[in-house]
Design a protein around this motif. Sequence first.
Motif, PDB file in Angstrom:
ATOM      1  N   ASP A  69      30.913 -57.306 -62.266  1.00  0.00           N
ATOM      2  CA  ASP A  69      31.479 -58.637 -62.055  1.00  0.00           C
ATOM      3  C   ASP A  69      32.439 -58.629 -60.871  1.00  0.00           C
ATOM      4  O   ASP A  69      32.678 -57.599 -60.250  1.00  0.00           O
ATOM      5  N   THR A  90      19.001 -57.052 -60.671  1.00  0.00           N
ATOM      6  CA  THR A  90      18.781 -58.395 -60.136  1.00  0.00           C
ATOM      7  C   THR A  90      20.105 -59.012 -59.725  1.00  0.00           C
ATOM      8  O   THR A  90      21.162 -58.679 -60.268  1.00  0.00           O
ATOM      9  N   THR A  91      20.034 -59.917 -58.779  1.00  0.00           N
ATOM     10  CA  THR A  91      21.211 -60.658 -58.352  1.00  0.00           C
ATOM     11  C   THR A  91      20.918 -62.149 -58.509  1.00  0.00           C
ATOM     12  O   THR A  91      20.003 -62.681 -57.849  1.00  0.00           O
ATOM     13  N   LYS A  92      21.602 -62.771 -59.450  1.00  0.00           N
ATOM     14  CA  LYS A  92      21.373 -64.172 -59.818  1.00  0.00           C
ATOM     15  C   LYS A  92      19.913 -64.405 -60.191  1.00  0.00           C
ATOM     16  O   LYS A  92      19.291 -65.402 -59.797  1.00  0.00           O
ATOM     17  N   GLY A  93      19.365 -63.449 -60.932  1.00  0.00           N
ATOM     18  CA  GLY A  93      18.007 -63.578 -61.429  1.00  0.00           C
ATOM     19  C   GLY A  93      16.927 -63.154 -60.462  1.00  0.00           C
ATOM     20  O   GLY A  93      15.741 -63.151 -60.816  1.00  0.00           O
ATOM     21  N   ASP A 120      33.398 -63.183 -55.454  1.00  0.00           N
ATOM     22  CA  ASP A 120      32.676 -62.869 -54.221  1.00  0.00           C
ATOM     23  C   ASP A 120      33.613 -62.703 -53.029  1.00  0.00           C
ATOM     24  O   ASP A 120      33.468 -61.765 -52.230  1.00  0.00           O
ATOM     25  N   ASP A 165      23.144 -56.721 -61.447  1.00  0.00           N
ATOM     26  CA  ASP A 165      23.328 -56.385 -62.863  1.00  0.00           C
ATOM     27  C   ASP A 165      22.500 -55.161 -63.247  1.00  0.00           C
ATOM     28  O   ASP A 165      21.852 -54.531 -62.400  1.00  0.00           O
ATOM     29  N   ARG A 189      15.866 -60.168 -52.653  1.00  0.00           N
ATOM     30  CA  ARG A 189      17.032 -60.679 -51.929  1.00  0.00           C
ATOM     31  C   ARG A 189      17.171 -59.985 -50.579  1.00  0.00           C
ATOM     32  O   ARG A 189      17.442 -60.625 -49.556  1.00  0.00           O
ATOM     33  N   PHE A 198      26.387 -58.938 -52.643  1.00  0.00           N
ATOM     34  CA  PHE A 198      25.630 -59.543 -53.734  1.00  0.00           C
ATOM     35  C   PHE A 198      25.887 -58.750 -55.002  1.00  0.00           C
ATOM     36  O   PHE A 198      25.693 -57.529 -55.018  1.00  0.00           O
ATOM     37  N   ARG A 199      26.370 -59.434 -56.034  1.00  0.00           N
ATOM     38  CA  ARG A 199      26.608 -58.766 -57.313  1.00  0.00           C
ATOM     39  C   ARG A 199      25.278 -58.517 -58.018  1.00  0.00           C
ATOM     40  O   ARG A 199      24.444 -59.410 -58.100  1.00  0.00           O
ATOM     41  N   TRP A 238      16.720 -57.286 -56.563  1.00  0.00           N
ATOM     42  CA  TRP A 238      17.505 -56.957 -55.373  1.00  0.00           C
ATOM     43  C   TRP A 238      16.635 -56.821 -54.124  1.00  0.00           C
ATOM     44  O   TRP A 238      17.040 -57.237 -53.033  1.00  0.00           O
TER      45      TRP A 238
END
Length: 514
Positions: free
Chosen positions: A462, A494-497, A465, A490, A503, A487-488, A500
């Motif tokens: 977390d 993935t980054t915001k679904g 940004d 998880d 993205r 870019f965060r 990576w």
Amino acid sequence: MARAKIALFFGAGTEIGYGLPSGGKFALDLFRTPVEEDKAEFRKQLEKINNTSHYATKWLPNNYLKKRIHVFGKGDFEGIVTSSLEYRREEILTYLENFDEHVHKLLRYWSLSEEEVRMKYKEEMGFDIGDISYGQAVKLNNRLAESVRLFESDFFSAMLKILETQESRKLQRTVRAILELLIGSCGQRLISTLNEELFESAPEKLSVFDDLSGIFSLDYRTVGQTGMEIVLEEKPIPVSSQSSLTEIMIEVGRIVLEDLYSKAMDYQALIDSHFRYLYNPRAHWAKFTRISIFLHTVRRYISTRNDMDMDKLADGPGYYHDLEPLSQQAAIMAIGTTNYNSYVEQVLASRLIPSVPVYHLNGSVDEFYDPYCNNITIANPNEPWENGEHLLVPFMFTQSGVKPLTSITMSRKYVELYDKFKQSDIVCIIGYSFSGDDGHINGLFRALAVDGKKLIIFHYGDGNDLLLKREYQAKLRLTSPDHLDIFRIDENRTTKGIPWWERALQESLLMSVT
């Protein structure tokens, strides 16, 4: 339309999903690992050397075959604690200030859930964890700290309450270890301030006042040693719902200490004080053999990991397996890594991904170093010491400020990788923390950003940004964050679904257009 060109850099975080430990856990495990096998291997190397050669008579000490082979041991703990409290004291204090938050995270993956621990506490003590706080009952001397949130912690207060009602030498020792780190870190901060500000004002032309600087110091023999002994020497206690509350809290304390030391243990000074003797064994044979054996232990530890998820390495998922779909839509220009093993090459080969150059910037298990000639060689995996002419050590940079980058082979690696990065649209960085111990690599990224190359940092976890961008700007010592994108990411990569690699592809296409 031209294909996007992407370069990648992988740190230790990319391999955690494959079953390998984090960098901090790796460091702790090294000091737990038995070294008898490495000493025996080193002795074999010595015996193969031609004792009439110039190397043996001029570079090695007299009677080298009869000399004892030394290794790092308990006596070196003080140096590790000293370095940790001097250079990582703020990290230690921040950790202790957020004691409960770290306990919550650790109990997510423990044999008992946090709910079970709390139920056990309520069952034996008659009240809940958090009902009693020692925030008002315990106060540090205000010269050390004006306020300490550790004593307001629910779980640390729970440990203190058990000690108040029951006698447990092991729990008392665990609590003492935590208090030692608290007091040692606060004390080191106070002493550092005193040594730097002994005189609030003094004439600059009178150097006698400068002669008195640095006269205060901590006795590191009594600060932080207890925790090191618990973490490195005591084996985990299996706990279950049938275990006593005291046993459970002792083990909670142990895993907290292990987590804290894995994040804050600094053994750079220990390694640096020995590394120079790789080049002069006659000057100090004990230090020469300690660092040599240590490097052999590092290589063996990495090469024989038995908790690696081989199924996942073969079939995924993982960051290395994500290279397959990425390679189908973009040209992967190069891969740089701080990891020592060859797993990324294995995955690339198994997936028939077009040839991608991989650069191990901290060395690898396949490379050996001849300090006598300042030369790197790729060893025979079956018999790495087969020539027997010189002593070789595994070529792996551990946590050290002394990075032996002067060999032509290593210098070329950096130049070639830098050129590959420059030719790419973007450089993606994953699982790398930009630690100060890797300043040689951070400098490479800094130069790229200053030259206008876009750096895409995938940050695990977390965070805000804007604050993350400022944090990485500070780590890279950049005057502007203009060429950084954060870019965060998880645990599903993935980054915001969005995966990576997708993205990365999007960002690369944007840069190639502009």
